[in-house]
Design a protein around this motif. Structure first.
Motif, PDB file in Angstrom:
ATOM      1  N   GLN A  16       1.325  -1.127  -0.385  1.00  0.00           N
ATOM      2  CA  GLN A  16       0.044  -0.268  -0.140  1.00  0.00           C
ATOM      3  C   GLN A  16       1.170   1.356   0.092  1.00  0.00           C
ATOM      4  O   GLN A  16       0.615   2.354  -0.495  1.00  0.00           O
ATOM      5  CB  GLN A  16      -1.211  -0.416   1.430  1.00  0.00           C
ATOM      6  CG  GLN A  16      -2.060  -0.946   0.528  1.00  0.00           C
ATOM      7  CD  GLN A  16      -3.593  -0.345   2.420  1.00  0.00           C
ATOM      8  OE1 GLN A  16      -2.995  -1.541   3.042  1.00  0.00           O
ATOM      9  NE2 GLN A  16      -3.810   0.344   2.265  1.00  0.00           N
ATOM     10  N   THR A  54      -2.082  -1.295  -4.654  1.00  0.00           N
ATOM     11  CA  THR A  54      -3.207  -1.796  -4.201  1.00  0.00           C
ATOM     12  C   THR A  54      -3.611  -2.759  -4.120  1.00  0.00           C
ATOM     13  O   THR A  54      -4.001  -3.852  -3.612  1.00  0.00           O
ATOM     14  CB  THR A  54      -4.938  -0.576  -4.486  1.00  0.00           C
ATOM     15  OG1 THR A  54      -4.969  -0.696  -5.006  1.00  0.00           O
ATOM     16  CG2 THR A  54      -4.045   0.684  -3.581  1.00  0.00           C
ATOM     17  N   ALA A  73      -1.998  -5.334  -2.432  1.00  0.00           N
ATOM     18  CA  ALA A  73      -2.270  -5.565  -1.028  1.00  0.00           C
ATOM     19  C   ALA A  73      -3.409  -5.935  -0.858  1.00  0.00           C
ATOM     20  O   ALA A  73      -3.431  -6.624  -0.053  1.00  0.00           O
ATOM     21  CB  ALA A  73      -1.884  -3.796  -0.378  1.00  0.00           C
ATOM     22  N   GLN A  74      -4.357  -6.014  -2.017  1.00  0.00           N
ATOM     23  CA  GLN A  74      -5.683  -6.537  -1.965  1.00  0.00           C
ATOM     24  C   GLN A  74      -5.767  -8.181  -1.686  1.00  0.00           C
ATOM     25  O   GLN A  74      -6.308  -9.092  -1.358  1.00  0.00           O
ATOM     26  CB  GLN A  74      -6.799  -6.039  -2.706  1.00  0.00           C
ATOM     27  CG  GLN A  74      -8.555  -6.755  -2.878  1.00  0.00           C
ATOM     28  CD  GLN A  74      -9.173  -5.468  -3.338  1.00  0.00           C
ATOM     29  OE1 GLN A  74      -9.286  -4.522  -3.459  1.00  0.00           O
ATOM     30  NE2 GLN A  74     -10.306  -6.113  -3.419  1.00  0.00           N
ATOM     31  N   LEU A 120      -8.765  -1.140   3.175  1.00  0.00           N
ATOM     32  CA  LEU A 120      -8.506  -0.727   2.027  1.00  0.00           C
ATOM     33  C   LEU A 120      -9.363  -0.343   1.225  1.00  0.00           C
ATOM     34  O   LEU A 120      -9.846   0.397   0.456  1.00  0.00           O
ATOM     35  CB  LEU A 120      -7.257  -2.191   1.725  1.00  0.00           C
ATOM     36  CG  LEU A 120      -6.900  -2.264   0.181  1.00  0.00           C
ATOM     37  CD1 LEU A 120      -6.098  -1.077  -0.323  1.00  0.00           C
ATOM     38  CD2 LEU A 120      -6.398  -3.543  -0.120  1.00  0.00           C
ATOM     39  N   GLN A 155     -10.182   3.137   1.760  1.00  0.00           N
ATOM     40  CA  GLN A 155      -9.940   3.727   1.193  1.00  0.00           C
ATOM     41  C   GLN A 155      -9.949   4.089  -0.764  1.00  0.00           C
ATOM     42  O   GLN A 155      -9.478   4.873  -0.875  1.00  0.00           O
ATOM     43  CB  GLN A 155      -8.084   3.293   0.964  1.00  0.00           C
ATOM     44  CG  GLN A 155      -6.869   4.331   0.875  1.00  0.00           C
ATOM     45  CD  GLN A 155      -5.700   4.082   0.867  1.00  0.00           C
ATOM     46  OE1 GLN A 155      -5.731   2.738   1.530  1.00  0.00           O
ATOM     47  NE2 GLN A 155      -4.919   4.524   0.423  1.00  0.00           N
ATOM     48  N   GLN A 156     -10.310   3.125  -0.856  1.00  0.00           N
ATOM     49  CA  GLN A 156     -10.730   3.245  -2.658  1.00  0.00           C
ATOM     50  C   GLN A 156     -11.587   3.258  -2.825  1.00  0.00           C
ATOM     51  O   GLN A 156     -12.098   3.494  -3.443  1.00  0.00           O
ATOM     52  CB  GLN A 156     -10.182   1.534  -2.846  1.00  0.00           C
ATOM     53  CG  GLN A 156      -9.058   1.002  -3.404  1.00  0.00           C
ATOM     54  CD  GLN A 156      -8.842  -0.355  -3.351  1.00  0.00           C
ATOM     55  OE1 GLN A 156      -9.930  -1.175  -2.809  1.00  0.00           O
ATOM     56  NE2 GLN A 156      -7.990  -0.359  -3.798  1.00  0.00           N
TER      57      GLN A 156
END
Length: 381
Positions: free
Chosen positions: A192, A197, A200-201, A224, A227-228
């Motif tokens: 991240q 991302t 990270a996901q 996460l 944040q998206q």
């Protein structure tokens, strides 16, 4: 040629006498040596029992000088140096043992393990790592892998830590499923920060799949998604946390209330939080319930309900914040004093070493233990 029996009759007693004299001399020498070396050795043990490490070291040095080939005395001396913090001398003792050609494989592996511990205690992680790798295939391989795991965790080399943890689990040295999920969460945080991302996901998805009982994976996945801009997905992740890892719900209570307000699903989250409150009062859950209450009176009623079930200075302070004292001039001072007294009770405490912090840690910064912080504040322990 005739055999002269006279020589035989004289020779046997003489041979017997010479053998007896030789045995007495050897026995006397052995007794002298056994009286000298063990005296210093046992004196060292006596100092150890009395926790007098400096005197014990002096006694063992004397014993080693008397019999330099005794490996056990070298091991005892090296361990004493390490415990005392004299790592240079501990290293020299164990390197001397490794340099000897007359010790067996078992003692050689033992000396290699002791040398690795010397480097580890001294903070020389690169030399400790190299020494530990030499123990592969030995009786100390399991201990070496655990030490390597600690090194990689301290240096935050999560890829290497993951590889070692998988080897330990394959060797049936324990379950490392939860710790492996922590490593994936740590890697996801790094991804991240680097702007990846997608990676990270994927890592967080693997973490919650392999260790759904770990609250951290669900919380990180929710953060996460939030944040998206996917508030609905973030809320869904925390609902999964409530089902799969209910012990961690207090840690997510604030985020749950915030996402409920963003998505307009307050009633749904209120039911979830109320069910958690019924199972056991929690400061964070009560605060989230108060935040989702429609008005100030309803929020204060939440605090009172908590106090009826469990006394709490933190909750009492929050309730009193909405009260007006008979002397308005004292309101600010009294409220400030109560908040100052209750603030230490809001901390988290490591169950392994007692280290306290304002925030919750998955890895204790004090003793480096995983999951040693309960999800509840100090006042609730």
């Amino acid at each position: 040629m005739d055999l002269d029996l006279t020589w035989l009759l004289w020779g046997l007693p003489i041979a017997f006498a010479l053998g007896w004299v030789a045995s007495r001399l050897d026995l006397r020498q052995w007794r002298i040596e056994s009286r000298q070396t063990p005296k210093a050795y046992f004196r060292g043990l006596n100092h150890l029992l009395n926790e007098q490490q400096d005197q014990a070291i002096d006694a063992f040095i004397e014993a080693v000088q008397g019999d330099p080939d005794t490996a056990e005395l070298h091991f005892a001396l090296g361990n004493l140096f390490r415990r005392r913090g004299d790592y240079d001398r501990a290293v020299r003792v164990h390197e001397h043992l490794l340099g000897r050609a007359d010790i067996n494989r078992k003692d050689r592996d033992r000396a290699q393990h002791a040398l690795a511990l010397d480097f580890l205690k001294a903070g020389l992680l690169d030399r400790a790592e190299a020494a530990l790798h030499k123990l592969e295939g030995s009786a100390f391989e399991g201990e070496a892998l655990l030490a390597l795991l600690a090194i990689y965790e301290r240096s935050r080399d999560w890829r290497q830590a993951q590889a070692v943890a998988q080897r330990l689990e394959a060797a049936e040295q324990g379950s490392f499923t939860t710790r492996l999920a922590h490593y994936q969460c740590e890697e996801a945080e790094l991804a991240q920060k680097n702007g990846d991302t997608a990676l990270a996901q994927r890592l967080l998805g693997d973490a919650v799949q392999h260790a759904p009982q770990l609250p951290r994976g669900w919380m990180a996945l929710s953060a996460l998604k939030a944040q998206q801009g996917d508030a609905t997905g973030a809320l869904a992740a925390l609902r999964q946390l409530a089902q799969q890892a209910p012990q961690g719900l207090p840690l997510a209570a604030h985020a749950l209330a915030e996402l409920a307000q963003k998505t307009g699903r307050q009633a749904e989250v209120l039911v979830l939080l109320q069910a958690a409150h019924e199972r056991g009062p929690s400061l964070d859950v009560t605060e989230a319930l108060a935040r989702l209450s429609p008005d100030a009176e309803s929020a204060r009623a939440r605090y009172l309900n908590h106090l009826e079930r469990e006394p709490s200075l933190v909750v009492a302070t929050q309730w009193l914040a909405g009260e007006t004292l008979s002397d308005p001039r004292a309101q600010k001072q009294v409220q400030s004093a109560l908040e100052q007294a209750s603030n230490p009770l809001k901390r988290y405490r490591c169950a392994a070493c007692g280290f306290e912090a304002r925030q919750h840690f998955w890895l204790c910064p004090g003793c480096q233990s995983w999951d040693s912080y309960p999800a509840r504040r100090v006042e609730e322990l």
